[in-house]
Design a protein around this motif. Sequence first.
Motif, PDB file in Angstrom:
ATOM      1  N   LYS A   1       0.874  -1.166   0.000  1.00 45.08           N
ATOM      2  CA  LYS A   1       0.000   0.000   0.000  1.00 45.08           C
ATOM      3  C   LYS A   1       0.916   1.223   0.000  1.00 45.08           C
ATOM      4  O   LYS A   1       1.677   1.431   0.941  1.00 45.08           O
ATOM      5  CB  LYS A   1      -0.845  -0.037   1.272  1.00 45.08           C
ATOM      6  N   VAL A   2       0.872   1.980  -1.092  1.00 46.83           N
ATOM      7  CA  VAL A   2       1.834   3.060  -1.274  1.00 46.83           C
ATOM      8  C   VAL A   2       1.103   4.386  -1.503  1.00 46.83           C
ATOM      9  O   VAL A   2       0.074   4.416  -2.185  1.00 46.83           O
ATOM     10  CB  VAL A   2       2.747   2.745  -2.485  1.00 46.83           C
ATOM     11  N   ALA A   3       1.640   5.436  -0.927  1.00 47.26           N
ATOM     12  CA  ALA A   3       1.047   6.755  -1.181  1.00 47.26           C
ATOM     13  C   ALA A   3       2.007   7.579  -2.024  1.00 47.26           C
ATOM     14  O   ALA A   3       3.223   7.518  -1.830  1.00 47.26           O
ATOM     15  CB  ALA A   3       0.790   7.473   0.135  1.00 47.26           C
ATOM     16  N   ILE A   4       1.444   8.292  -2.986  1.00 52.02           N
ATOM     17  CA  ILE A   4       2.262   9.246  -3.743  1.00 52.02           C
ATOM     18  C   ILE A   4       1.769  10.627  -3.333  1.00 52.02           C
ATOM     19  O   ILE A   4       0.571  10.921  -3.466  1.00 52.02           O
ATOM     20  CB  ILE A   4       2.113   9.050  -5.271  1.00 52.02           C
ATOM     21  N   VAL A   5       2.658  11.415  -2.761  1.00 51.33           N
ATOM     22  CA  VAL A   5       2.244  12.744  -2.315  1.00 51.33           C
ATOM     23  C   VAL A   5       3.135  13.804  -2.942  1.00 51.33           C
ATOM     24  O   VAL A   5       4.254  13.523  -3.373  1.00 51.33           O
ATOM     25  CB  VAL A   5       2.290  12.873  -0.772  1.00 51.33           C
ATOM     26  N   GLY A   6       2.625  14.994  -2.995  1.00 51.25           N
ATOM     27  CA  GLY A   6       3.410  16.084  -3.566  1.00 51.25           C
ATOM     28  C   GLY A   6       2.520  17.269  -3.828  1.00 51.25           C
ATOM     29  O   GLY A   6       1.293  17.136  -3.855  1.00 51.25           O
ATOM     30  N   PRO A   7       3.117  18.436  -4.039  1.00 51.73           N
ATOM     31  CA  PRO A   7       2.305  19.634  -4.271  1.00 51.73           C
ATOM     32  C   PRO A   7       1.452  19.515  -5.527  1.00 51.73           C
ATOM     33  O   PRO A   7       1.722  18.675  -6.387  1.00 51.73           O
ATOM     34  CB  PRO A   7       3.352  20.741  -4.441  1.00 51.73           C
TER      35      PRO A   7
ATOM     36  N   SER B   1      -4.021  12.295   7.038  1.00 50.76           N
ATOM     37  CA  SER B   1      -4.629  11.174   7.764  1.00 50.76           C
ATOM     38  C   SER B   1      -4.740   9.912   6.908  1.00 50.76           C
ATOM     39  O   SER B   1      -4.723   8.806   7.419  1.00 50.76           O
ATOM     40  CB  SER B   1      -6.016  11.579   8.247  1.00 50.76           C
ATOM     41  N   THR B   2      -4.874  10.052   5.618  1.00 49.85           N
ATOM     42  CA  THR B   2      -5.108   8.877   4.769  1.00 49.85           C
ATOM     43  C   THR B   2      -3.819   8.166   4.380  1.00 49.85           C
ATOM     44  O   THR B   2      -3.864   7.079   3.825  1.00 49.85           O
ATOM     45  CB  THR B   2      -5.844   9.298   3.476  1.00 49.85           C
ATOM     46  N   ILE B   3      -2.680   8.759   4.640  1.00 53.60           N
ATOM     47  CA  ILE B   3      -1.445   8.145   4.145  1.00 53.60           C
ATOM     48  C   ILE B   3      -0.498   7.675   5.248  1.00 53.60           C
ATOM     49  O   ILE B   3       0.510   7.047   4.977  1.00 53.60           O
ATOM     50  CB  ILE B   3      -0.680   9.114   3.207  1.00 53.60           C
ATOM     51  N   LYS B   4      -0.883   7.939   6.469  1.00 53.17           N
ATOM     52  CA  LYS B   4       0.014   7.641   7.604  1.00 53.17           C
ATOM     53  C   LYS B   4       0.358   6.152   7.702  1.00 53.17           C
ATOM     54  O   LYS B   4       1.488   5.788   8.019  1.00 53.17           O
ATOM     55  CB  LYS B   4      -0.665   8.106   8.894  1.00 53.17           C
ATOM     56  N   ASN B   5      -0.638   5.280   7.428  1.00 51.60           N
ATOM     57  CA  ASN B   5      -0.429   3.846   7.662  1.00 51.60           C
ATOM     58  C   ASN B   5       0.018   3.052   6.446  1.00 51.60           C
ATOM     59  O   ASN B   5      -0.013   1.824   6.460  1.00 51.60           O
ATOM     60  CB  ASN B   5      -1.711   3.226   8.215  1.00 51.60           C
ATOM     61  N   VAL B   6       0.404   3.721   5.411  1.00 48.60           N
ATOM     62  CA  VAL B   6       0.805   2.977   4.205  1.00 48.60           C
ATOM     63  C   VAL B   6       2.209   2.385   4.385  1.00 48.60           C
ATOM     64  O   VAL B   6       2.953   2.805   5.268  1.00 48.60           O
ATOM     65  CB  VAL B   6       0.794   3.883   2.935  1.00 48.60           C
TER      66      VAL B   6
ATOM     67  N   GLY C   1       9.950   6.415   1.597  1.00 55.63           N
ATOM     68  CA  GLY C   1      10.114   5.687   2.852  1.00 55.63           C
ATOM     69  C   GLY C   1       8.800   5.607   3.596  1.00 55.63           C
ATOM     70  O   GLY C   1       7.768   6.080   3.111  1.00 55.63           O
ATOM     71  N   THR C   2       8.844   5.010   4.813  1.00 60.32           N
ATOM     72  CA  THR C   2       7.624   4.958   5.624  1.00 60.32           C
ATOM     73  C   THR C   2       7.444   6.324   6.271  1.00 60.32           C
ATOM     74  O   THR C   2       8.378   7.148   6.272  1.00 60.32           O
ATOM     75  CB  THR C   2       7.735   3.901   6.731  1.00 60.32           C
ATOM     76  N   HIS C   3       6.282   6.508   6.837  1.00 56.37           N
ATOM     77  CA  HIS C   3       6.004   7.788   7.521  1.00 56.37           C
ATOM     78  C   HIS C   3       7.083   8.036   8.578  1.00 56.37           C
ATOM     79  O   HIS C   3       7.672   9.127   8.654  1.00 56.37           O
ATOM     80  CB  HIS C   3       4.607   7.712   8.150  1.00 56.37           C
ATOM     81  N   LYS C   4       7.385   6.970   9.348  1.00 58.70           N
ATOM     82  CA  LYS C   4       8.344   7.096  10.454  1.00 58.70           C
ATOM     83  C   LYS C   4       9.734   7.464   9.902  1.00 58.70           C
ATOM     84  O   LYS C   4      10.384   8.383  10.389  1.00 58.70           O
ATOM     85  CB  LYS C   4       8.393   5.750  11.185  1.00 58.70           C
ATOM     86  N   GLU C   5      10.139   6.721   8.867  1.00 59.68           N
ATOM     87  CA  GLU C   5      11.473   6.978   8.275  1.00 59.68           C
ATOM     88  C   GLU C   5      11.590   8.401   7.750  1.00 59.68           C
ATOM     89  O   GLU C   5      12.596   9.084   7.959  1.00 59.68           O
ATOM     90  CB  GLU C   5      11.740   6.013   7.111  1.00 59.68           C
ATOM     91  N   LEU C   6      10.534   8.846   7.066  1.00 59.19           N
ATOM     92  CA  LEU C   6      10.588  10.185   6.464  1.00 59.19           C
ATOM     93  C   LEU C   6      10.578  11.279   7.525  1.00 59.19           C
ATOM     94  O   LEU C   6      11.205  12.321   7.354  1.00 59.19           O
ATOM     95  CB  LEU C   6       9.433  10.374   5.472  1.00 59.19           C
TER      96      LEU C   6
END
Length: 585
Positions: free
Chosen positions: A367-373, A535-540, A555-560
């Motif tokens: 389960k991967v999130a792609i985020v960015g402006p 909120s929707t990407i924290k657990n990916v 990376g994971t939320h924690k790593e980033l």
Amino acid sequence: MKKKRFIQFSEVFKIIKKNFYLLITVALLSIAASLINISLIQIEKSLVDAGVKKDFNLFISILKIALIVISIKIPLEYIKAYVHGKFSEKSLKDLREEISKKLIVSEINLIEKNTTGDFISRLTSDLSIINGFLTQSLNDILYHPVVFVIGIVYGILVSWQMTLFCFAVIPIVILAALYISKPVEKFTKRQQDLVGETNTTVQDVVTGALLIKAFLLEAHIFKTFKSGLEKVFHQGLKIAKISAILETVKGVIQVAPSILLFLFGGYMVIKNKLTFGGLIAFAELMNIFLAPMHILPNVINNYRKTKAAALRINEILLHPNEMSGDLNQSKDDYDYAVEFENVIFSYDRSMKPVLEGVSFKIKKGEKVAIVGPSGSGKSTIVKLLLGLYRAQSGQIKILGNSLEEWNLKNLRDRISVVNQDIFLFPTTIYENILYGKLDAKREEIEEACRIANIHDFIINEAGGYFKEIGERGVNLSGGQKQRITIARAILKNSDIFILDEATSALDIESENALQSEIEKIVNGKTVIIIAHRFSTIKNVHKIIVIDNGKICEEGTHKELIEKKGVYYNLYSRQFADKMEGNLFT
Ligand SMILES: Nc1ncnc2c1ncn2[C@@H]1O[C@H](COP(=O)(O)OP(=O)(O)OP(=O)(O)O)[C@@H](O)[C@H]1O
């Protein structure tokens, strides 16, 4: 030059050519109609001559022949008109069918680069111009030259001097008509373009009605629309001016030859070189000889308009189709669902690339999130992995196969997408969800709706599954529409789920609830989430951060967060703002 001219018609011509057997039938019927019409002139001539001779018996026998000829003429004209009508209707249907097919199978940029108004104008006014040519002008082209030639032969048999006289005026008329109609083509093409632009404004008024009112844009939009109409009007006026000159020239041509004909014909009758019936016959023949003069300018005019219209239709028909490979199986023992390797892509090659050397890998079941402006290229990645556009360089692999190898239908069958642009078809709620899986049973549809948390609303408030939802789902809220599109994707149940801002129209509580429902059904499948909300990407499993077409962190939320880079800054900014709103604004 010749080649260019052919290209203008090539595709339209190919489609119409399929119905040429009907046109050949019309051509044969036109020959028969011409023979009958000339024989009616001969009958008229004989009747007048018998009358002048006071030969009653001859008069009655000719009358009997006239009745027989007329009784053949009536059904013949009917059949000719019917077959011609069938030819033009069938050709138009085939053209519409090919254009619709093209809109579906061609590369998506055909749709993305043209406005809806422009398409509407091509599908209505351009097709109606082509239809006018097929119906009226082709009928003229098939009938008049034939009756003209038969008329000349008959005229020479009756009096070669009179025939020669009739033709003395013709060349002048042709030259005048050709010269005058030339500018029509240029003006018509421009007018069609202007109609397209105006249709686009109408389209904006319909789709953006709410926005127009909210931003008090009524006066501004109306001004644009009015100025568009003004331009169409002035262009139309120029065409009307040229047509008026054409009509005037035609009027002079119509009267002058008849007067001269009776002067010369009368002299021939006095000199006993022509019978009285012969003079009447030439009055009729003169009409036949002159008809092409009246019709030719119109035919040329329509031909020019049709050429411009065919060019615009051809632009659609010649647009390249989507390229598809023929592989329809994924590699079972392959670890990765999606791989991008140094992908460079731009919508327009002359512009700066939207994606500049993008590389990432998503494992099956991840389960991967792609985020960015906004505008960083997230949705473009989705378009590329659906095969809607081809990258200029680099490699994209889906489920082990490169994108070029995949049969696009099979590839898209493996991917469920919920887009940020919510689109519902103007039909029932049931059918809208059914489009996810056309052979789905009612229970499957209801189950998908329960997961998307929309079943109770459909039953209790929306009027049931078979309620028509109206154009673009206007009687539903943004969140309700979004749930319906999610139910559609859940029903499709593919290997890869892409949620591109799929839950953005929901409140945070509903979004979280829906996320956990979706998670249950997508468990074990590959999920790509594009979201602004934190909120929707924290657990990916993994977050890919893209900025300005480049991947800047992964990376994971924690790593980033620990990395204290771009993602951390964005997170901190949101945290500092103390609001659970947009992560990137
Ligand atoms: N069909 C298109 N033709 C030309 N340019 C386009 C097209 N679609 C998108 N772009 C451009 O490509 C860039 C990336 O757009 P994209 O939609 O991928 O961004 P995004 O990250 O998904 O943005 P958002 O978060 O606002 O949806 C933008 O500059 C956009 O203007």
